[in-house]
Design an enzyme around this catalytic site. Sequence first.
Site, mmCIF file in Angstrom:
data_model
loop_
_atom_site.group_PDB
_atom_site.id
_atom_site.type_symbol
_atom_site.label_atom_id
_atom_site.label_comp_id
_atom_site.label_asym_id
_atom_site.label_seq_id
_atom_site.Cartn_x
_atom_site.Cartn_y
_atom_site.Cartn_z
ATOM 1 N N ASN A 95 42.216 -24.188 35.565
ATOM 2 C CA ASN A 95 42.188 -25.614 35.232
ATOM 3 C C ASN A 95 41.319 -25.914 34.015
ATOM 4 O O ASN A 95 41.504 -26.943 33.370
ATOM 5 C CB ASN A 95 41.675 -26.395 36.452
ATOM 6 N N ASP B 72 31.878 -18.637 32.436
ATOM 7 C CA ASP B 72 32.364 -18.848 31.079
ATOM 8 C C ASP B 72 33.737 -18.193 31.018
ATOM 9 O O ASP B 72 33.852 -16.967 31.023
ATOM 10 C CB ASP B 72 31.417 -18.199 30.070
ATOM 11 N N VAL B 73 34.789 -18.998 31.009
ATOM 12 C CA VAL B 73 36.142 -18.445 31.138
ATOM 13 C C VAL B 73 36.525 -17.568 29.954
ATOM 14 O O VAL B 73 37.490 -16.795 30.048
ATOM 15 C CB VAL B 73 37.200 -19.560 31.325
ATOM 16 N N LYS C 56 48.758 -24.591 25.009
ATOM 17 C CA LYS C 56 49.478 -24.886 26.244
ATOM 18 C C LYS C 56 50.913 -24.355 26.201
ATOM 19 O O LYS C 56 51.446 -23.929 27.236
ATOM 20 C CB LYS C 56 49.463 -26.397 26.511
ATOM 21 N N TYR D 293 45.489 -27.610 20.759
ATOM 22 C CA TYR D 293 45.684 -27.790 22.203
ATOM 23 C C TYR D 293 47.140 -27.558 22.580
ATOM 24 O O TYR D 293 47.457 -26.838 23.528
ATOM 25 C CB TYR D 293 45.245 -29.204 22.590
ATOM 26 N N THR E 164 41.493 -40.249 33.273
ATOM 27 C CA THR E 164 40.157 -39.658 33.163
ATOM 28 C C THR E 164 39.526 -40.198 31.886
ATOM 29 O O THR E 164 40.212 -40.802 31.046
ATOM 30 C CB THR E 164 40.225 -38.118 33.081
#
Length: 252
Positions: free
Chosen positions: A92, A64-65, A161, A157, A192
């Site tokens: 990533n 779990d980052v 980033k 998001y 994707t």
Amino acid sequence: MSTTDRFAGTTVLVTGSAGALGRSLVRQFVAAGSDVAATARTPDALAELLEETGPEHAVALPLDVTDPTSWGAAVGAAEERFGRPVTVLVNNAARLVPGTTESIGVEQFRAVLETNLLGALHGVRAVLPSMRRAGGGSVVNVGSISALAPAPGLIAYSTSKWAVRGMTATMAKELARDGVRVNGVYPGIIDTPLAHDPVTGEELVPVDGFPIPRQASVEEIGRYVLFAAADATFSTGGEIVADGGFLLGAVA
């Protein structure tokens, strides 16, 4: 050194290994000679991937980052499994929640930052003792064109980033004397499921007007990450943009 052994004798930790790009990264690092700790919240999702790569050079680990304790356990398990320090980290893992300045909930905004920004910070902190013991290492933060140009409708998001971009440069300067390089890779639209409408299958961001009028494959973006990790030996704080010319604007 050939392309199949330039990572020989290294241990790489890849986050978000269950996603399309993450799976490709694990395959490419193994093919290049590395031992890989493939991490995901649910490592059972990596079973098929490990069947492809073989168990001798890859291991699936829970991570779990957003949790520093989980990071410590993953790095320790990788070192125990392969018998050497982790010297390459690929941040990533990412979370994307649509929403505008006015519409996104504060908790949703915070959750995106916890994964995309703090997750990368926790990761670098967790691997630094390993890298210092090894005499150096390489961190690759996977960014996005949303860190280089405004992304309306993706306020959380894009903010995360942009912040990771600044953190990458700052880390690079702080850790240079430890022999640790920190670089960013900034992909454009990747082919994707996230790039397509889940109902119609249509592209969420049309690419026909791009100078290179197609989506990137996960394999070609993976090659940029491996380059930053191993071959860009005179680069730290660098920004490798692989956007199909998106930043140039539409072709008239």
